[in-house]
Design a protein around this motif. Structure first.
Motif, PDB file in Angstrom:
ATOM      1  N   VAL A 120       0.668  -1.224  -0.142  1.00  0.00           N
ATOM      2  CA  VAL A 120      -0.032  -0.046   0.128  1.00  0.00           C
ATOM      3  C   VAL A 120       1.040   1.179   0.424  1.00  0.00           C
ATOM      4  N   ILE A 142       2.385   4.325  -0.912  1.00  0.00           N
ATOM      5  CA  ILE A 142       1.561   5.814  -2.032  1.00  0.00           C
ATOM      6  C   ILE A 142       2.449   6.450  -3.173  1.00  0.00           C
ATOM      7  N   TYR A 167      -1.493  14.370  -2.015  1.00  0.00           N
ATOM      8  CA  TYR A 167      -1.944  12.142  -1.494  1.00  0.00           C
ATOM      9  C   TYR A 167      -1.916  11.522  -2.599  1.00  0.00           C
ATOM     10  N   GLN A 176       1.340   9.011  -3.554  1.00  0.00           N
ATOM     11  CA  GLN A 176       0.558   7.379  -4.104  1.00  0.00           C
ATOM     12  C   GLN A 176       1.646   7.372  -5.259  1.00  0.00           C
ATOM     13  N   THR A 224      -2.179   0.589  -7.383  1.00  0.00           N
ATOM     14  CA  THR A 224      -3.513   1.627  -6.468  1.00  0.00           C
ATOM     15  C   THR A 224      -3.770   1.853  -7.046  1.00  0.00           C
ATOM     16  N   VAL A 254      -6.451   5.763  -5.587  1.00  0.00           N
ATOM     17  CA  VAL A 254      -6.742   5.983  -4.217  1.00  0.00           C
ATOM     18  C   VAL A 254      -8.806   6.430  -4.491  1.00  0.00           C
ATOM     19  N   VAL A 262      -7.963   3.503   0.067  1.00  0.00           N
ATOM     20  CA  VAL A 262      -6.769   3.505  -1.068  1.00  0.00           C
ATOM     21  C   VAL A 262      -7.529   1.697  -0.844  1.00  0.00           C
ATOM     22  N   ARG A 286      -9.420  -2.427   0.127  1.00  0.00           N
ATOM     23  CA  ARG A 286      -9.608  -1.043   1.136  1.00  0.00           C
ATOM     24  C   ARG A 286      -8.496  -1.126   2.112  1.00  0.00           C
TER      25      ARG A 286
END
Length: 182
Positions: free
Chosen positions: A10, A12, A57, A61, A108, A110, A133, A156
Motif C-alpha cells: 500500500v 503510496i 496525496y 501515491q 493502487t 485512491v 485506497v 481497501r
C-alpha cells in the motif's frame, strides 16, 4: 496492524518539487524594521485546502507505486512528495522491497479523499484528510514471482493523512491506517 507486507503493497504516489534559489545576502540596516504582518492564509477555503491535500496525496501515491514497481530502488524519490514520518515510512518501504528482493505489480487506486480538518490560519498549511485506497489490483512478488501478500489482506484501506507545507510545497507529513476497510 495489517503488517509489513500490506505496508509494502500500500506504499503510496509521485510529483516533483524544486528548491528555490538563494538570493544575495542582505546587508543589516540601521533603520528600525517594519512591523511584521500576520501570516497570510495559504488557502482561501476548506474546499481549496481539500483539493490541495488530495493532489499532494495522489502525488505521494504515484511515487509509492513507482518505487514499488522498481523494487525499492531510488526510494529517495519520496523526498519530493513527503516529509516527517511519511518520508521515513517511504524510505523504509523502499528498503524492505530491496531486502526482500520484491517488487509491486499493479497499481493502487485512491477511490475517495474526504476532508477531516483544516485550520485556514495555520501557516504550515496543515490539512488532514481521510483517503480510501484500493489495493485489490496490487500484488507484491518476490524475485521468483511468488506473491508475498497475505490472502486475507483487505481490498481497501482507509488512511488518515496529514499534509503540510515543506520546501514551498504541500507534502504528505503523516499517514496512518484509520480503518482496515473503507
Amino acid at each position: 496492524m495489517l503488517g509489513h507486507r500490506l505496508g509494502i503493497a500500500v506504499a503510496i504516489a509521485g510529483a516533483l518539487a524544486l528548491a528555490g534559489c538563494a538570493g544575495e545576502p542582505s546587508t543589516p540596516s540601521m533603520t528600525s524594521a517594519a512591523p511584521t504582518s500576520p501570516p497570510t492564509r495559504i488557502y482561501d477555503s476548506e474546499a481549496e485546502a481539500a483539493r490541495a491535500a488530495e493532489a499532494a496525496y495522489l502525488a505521494y501515491q504515484r511515487v509509492a507505486d513507482e518505487v514499488g514497481w522498481d523494487g525499492g530502488l531510488e526510494a529517495e524519490r519520496y523526498e519530493t512528495v513527503a516529509t516527517g514520518t511519511a518520508l521515513e515510512e517511504g524510505l523504509r518501504s523502499g528498503q524492505q522491497y530491496r531486502e526482500n528482493k520484491a517488487r509491486a505489480v499493479g497499481e493502487t487506486v485512491v477511490t475517495q479523499v474526504t476532508l477531516q480538518s483544516v485550520d485556514l490560519s495555520d501557516p504550515t498549511g496543515a490539512v488532514t484528510v481521510y483517503a480510501c485506497v484500493d489495493v485489490s489490483g496490487v500484488d507484491v512478488v518476490d524475485e521468483s514471482g511468488q506473491s508475498l501478500v497475505k490472502p486475507d489482506r483487505p481490498p481497501r484501506v482507509l488512511f488518515e493523512v496529514v499534509t503540510r507545507q515543506s520546501d514551498g510545497w504541500l507534502k504528505v507529513a503523516e499517514r496512518s491506517i484509520w480503518a482496515s476497510e473503507c
